[in-house]
Scaffold this motif. Structure first.
Motif, mmCIF file in Angstrom:
data_model
loop_
_atom_site.group_PDB
_atom_site.id
_atom_site.type_symbol
_atom_site.label_atom_id
_atom_site.label_comp_id
_atom_site.label_asym_id
_atom_site.label_seq_id
_atom_site.Cartn_x
_atom_site.Cartn_y
_atom_site.Cartn_z
ATOM 1 N N HIS A 98 29.637 12.245 45.117
ATOM 2 C CA HIS A 98 29.882 13.640 44.740
ATOM 3 C C HIS A 98 30.120 14.527 46.059
ATOM 4 O O HIS A 98 30.940 15.469 46.112
ATOM 5 C CB HIS A 98 28.598 14.255 44.100
ATOM 6 C CG HIS A 98 28.555 13.770 42.631
ATOM 7 N ND1 HIS A 98 29.501 14.158 41.633
ATOM 8 C CD2 HIS A 98 27.481 13.195 41.893
ATOM 9 C CE1 HIS A 98 29.039 13.901 40.412
ATOM 10 N NE2 HIS A 98 28.000 13.196 40.547
ATOM 11 N N ALA A 101 33.735 14.478 47.314
ATOM 12 C CA ALA A 101 34.713 15.432 46.524
ATOM 13 C C ALA A 101 34.722 16.663 46.676
ATOM 14 O O ALA A 101 35.528 17.372 46.137
ATOM 15 C CB ALA A 101 34.547 14.953 44.981
ATOM 16 N N THR A 107 33.818 21.098 43.140
ATOM 17 C CA THR A 107 33.917 19.402 42.995
ATOM 18 C C THR A 107 33.841 19.248 41.324
ATOM 19 O O THR A 107 33.361 20.023 40.725
ATOM 20 C CB THR A 107 32.652 18.707 43.459
ATOM 21 O OG1 THR A 107 32.966 17.352 43.201
ATOM 22 C CG2 THR A 107 31.286 19.224 42.728
ATOM 23 N N GLY A 108 34.831 18.614 40.805
ATOM 24 C CA GLY A 108 34.708 18.081 39.428
ATOM 25 C C GLY A 108 35.956 18.674 38.637
ATOM 26 O O GLY A 108 36.670 19.354 39.276
ATOM 27 N N GLY A 117 31.134 17.598 33.384
ATOM 28 C CA GLY A 117 32.360 17.138 34.253
ATOM 29 C C GLY A 117 32.844 15.768 34.052
ATOM 30 O O GLY A 117 32.160 14.870 33.995
ATOM 31 N N ASN A 119 33.888 14.491 36.212
ATOM 32 C CA ASN A 119 33.667 13.984 37.599
ATOM 33 C C ASN A 119 32.507 12.805 37.469
ATOM 34 O O ASN A 119 32.492 12.229 38.477
ATOM 35 C CB ASN A 119 33.334 14.979 38.738
ATOM 36 C CG ASN A 119 32.361 15.973 38.306
ATOM 37 O OD1 ASN A 119 32.043 16.508 37.236
ATOM 38 N ND2 ASN A 119 31.531 16.167 39.346
ATOM 39 N N GLU A 120 31.779 13.202 36.585
ATOM 40 C CA GLU A 120 30.455 12.118 36.466
ATOM 41 C C GLU A 120 30.947 10.878 36.028
ATOM 42 O O GLU A 120 30.360 9.865 36.594
ATOM 43 C CB GLU A 120 29.390 12.691 35.426
ATOM 44 C CG GLU A 120 28.451 13.930 35.868
ATOM 45 C CD GLU A 120 27.545 13.594 37.311
ATOM 46 O OE1 GLU A 120 27.753 12.355 37.504
ATOM 47 O OE2 GLU A 120 27.056 14.828 37.655
ATOM 48 N N THR A 123 32.845 9.701 39.248
ATOM 49 C CA THR A 123 31.898 9.365 40.272
ATOM 50 C C THR A 123 31.210 7.763 40.048
ATOM 51 O O THR A 123 31.190 6.948 40.894
ATOM 52 C CB THR A 123 30.900 10.215 40.528
ATOM 53 O OG1 THR A 123 31.833 11.368 40.784
ATOM 54 C CG2 THR A 123 30.136 10.089 41.509
#
Length: 160
Positions: A98, A101, A107-108, A117, A119-120, A123
């Motif tokens: 995280h 990024a 981020t995300g 997100g 992004n989870e 990630t």
């Protein structure tokens, strides 16, 4: 009460993430290493009792719950419990990814109206590749967003 754990743990995990990114052909892996290096401390805290969770990343630190740590006779944390070391190492890696990024304070990728997100999923997918460890393929809290992440990875390639 928050107690510091040896930051050598962080350094080895940062190095593992950096080597993976460098070997993957990611542009400017040093940028990502610089972002990870902004995380300076690793702490142990009674997070579960505080109803925070089992691990939390704050701006310049990562805190893990005391249940995952071995303490000495003076109640000082000395190491991650060997029984859960692979899990906790990978999840500290997740938090460091995280950090890699972050760009201009953000981020995300926004995924839905609940502001969850994607992004989870990205990630966690990257974490599982780096650490060769999957918490649970069917029941972890990121299973749905990991599916989207894997589609993106298959479509555009891991470098993107």
């Amino acid at each position: 009460m928050k107690k510091e754990l040896d930051t050598k743990i962080l350094e080895s995990i940062k190095n593992k993430v950096y080597i993976f990114l460098k070997n993957s052909g990611v542009d400017n892996p040093e940028f990502y290493l610089e972002n990870m290096n902004r995380v300076l401390n690793l702490y142990v805290e009674d997070l579960v009792k505080q109803r925070i969770g089992k691990m939390v990343a704050r701006s310049k630190e990562i805190c893990i719950d005391e249940q995952f740590v071995v303490f000495d006779e003076n109640n000082n944390p000395i190491e991650i419990d060997k029984f859960v070391e692979k899990l906790i190492t990978s999840q500290i890696g997740h938090e460091l990814i995280h950090a890699t990024a972050r760009y201009n304070g953000f981020t995300g990728i926004k995924y839905n109206d609940l502001n969850e997100g994607l992004n989870e999923g990205l990630t966690q997918m990257i974490t599982e590749k780096i650490f060769e460890y999957t918490v649970s393929p069917n029941t972890d809290s990121y299973k749905d967003v990991k599916k989207f992440a894997k589609i993106l990875d298959s479509t555009f390639g891991h470098k993107i």
